[in-house]
Design an enzyme around this catalytic site. Sequence first.
Site, PDB file in Angstrom:
ATOM      1  N   SER A 118      17.863  49.093  31.735  1.00  0.00           N
ATOM      2  CA  SER A 118      19.326  49.191  31.723  1.00  0.00           C
ATOM      3  C   SER A 118      19.846  50.285  32.653  1.00  0.00           C
ATOM      4  O   SER A 118      21.014  50.272  33.032  1.00  0.00           O
ATOM      5  CB  SER A 118      19.840  49.433  30.298  1.00  0.00           C
ATOM      6  OG  SER A 118      19.463  50.713  29.833  1.00  0.00           O
ATOM      7  N   LYS A 155      22.037  56.273  28.444  1.00  0.00           N
ATOM      8  CA  LYS A 155      23.150  55.645  29.168  1.00  0.00           C
ATOM      9  C   LYS A 155      23.988  56.726  29.859  1.00  0.00           C
ATOM     10  O   LYS A 155      23.845  57.910  29.589  1.00  0.00           O
ATOM     11  CB  LYS A 155      24.058  54.857  28.196  1.00  0.00           C
ATOM     12  CG  LYS A 155      23.408  53.654  27.534  1.00  0.00           C
ATOM     13  CD  LYS A 155      23.155  52.518  28.498  1.00  0.00           C
ATOM     14  CE  LYS A 155      22.587  51.295  27.797  1.00  0.00           C
ATOM     15  NZ  LYS A 155      21.217  51.480  27.299  1.00  0.00           N
TER      16      LYS A 155
END
Length: 201
Positions: A118, A155
């Site tokens: 990701s 993230k």
Amino acid sequence: MYKLTTRQQEVLDLIKSHIEDTGYPPTRAEIANQLGFRSANAAEEHLKALARKGAIEMVPGASRGIRLPETIQGIPLIGRVAAGNPILAEQNIEDYCDVPPDFFYPQANYLLKVQGMSMRDAGILDGDLLAVHSTTQVKNGDIVVARIEDEVTVKRFKRERNNATIQLLPENPDFNIIEVDLRDANFSIEGLSVGIIRREL
């Protein structure tokens, strides 16, 4: 266990707090200034005593040449984080990586094994070891380790203007943005990314 005088303990505590706050040890002059010694030489004598007792290690020729014994074994390597456990819980530590914590700035408190792609476009790949500085103080744009309920994720951090919503942004268009409503979600920042180690290509 080494037995320290009150003054030696004060010096050791100062070294530990300085490393935690800044990522590197204090100079002799900084120790002297903060603890009220007359000169850096007085601080040097206390450091030598601490080294003799095994409380620190001194690196010759460096103004900040002080290491703590617990940093010598390397940085804890965290694999999969068990649900509900603190990241540095013993059962999460797979190994220790032979890299000094102050190789990174701010210093790395642990390495987290990255799972998934990701964050690919930020150069963070599956299997990489993410160096993480334990802190809750982050700003928009930082790459963070966040905990949502019992899940830990890596993230890019973005706080909305209303301060009630956090967005966790992937660096890969194949993945969705995670939006967290702080009013009803169990959310915390576990740390700040300060670098990566790639063990193999």
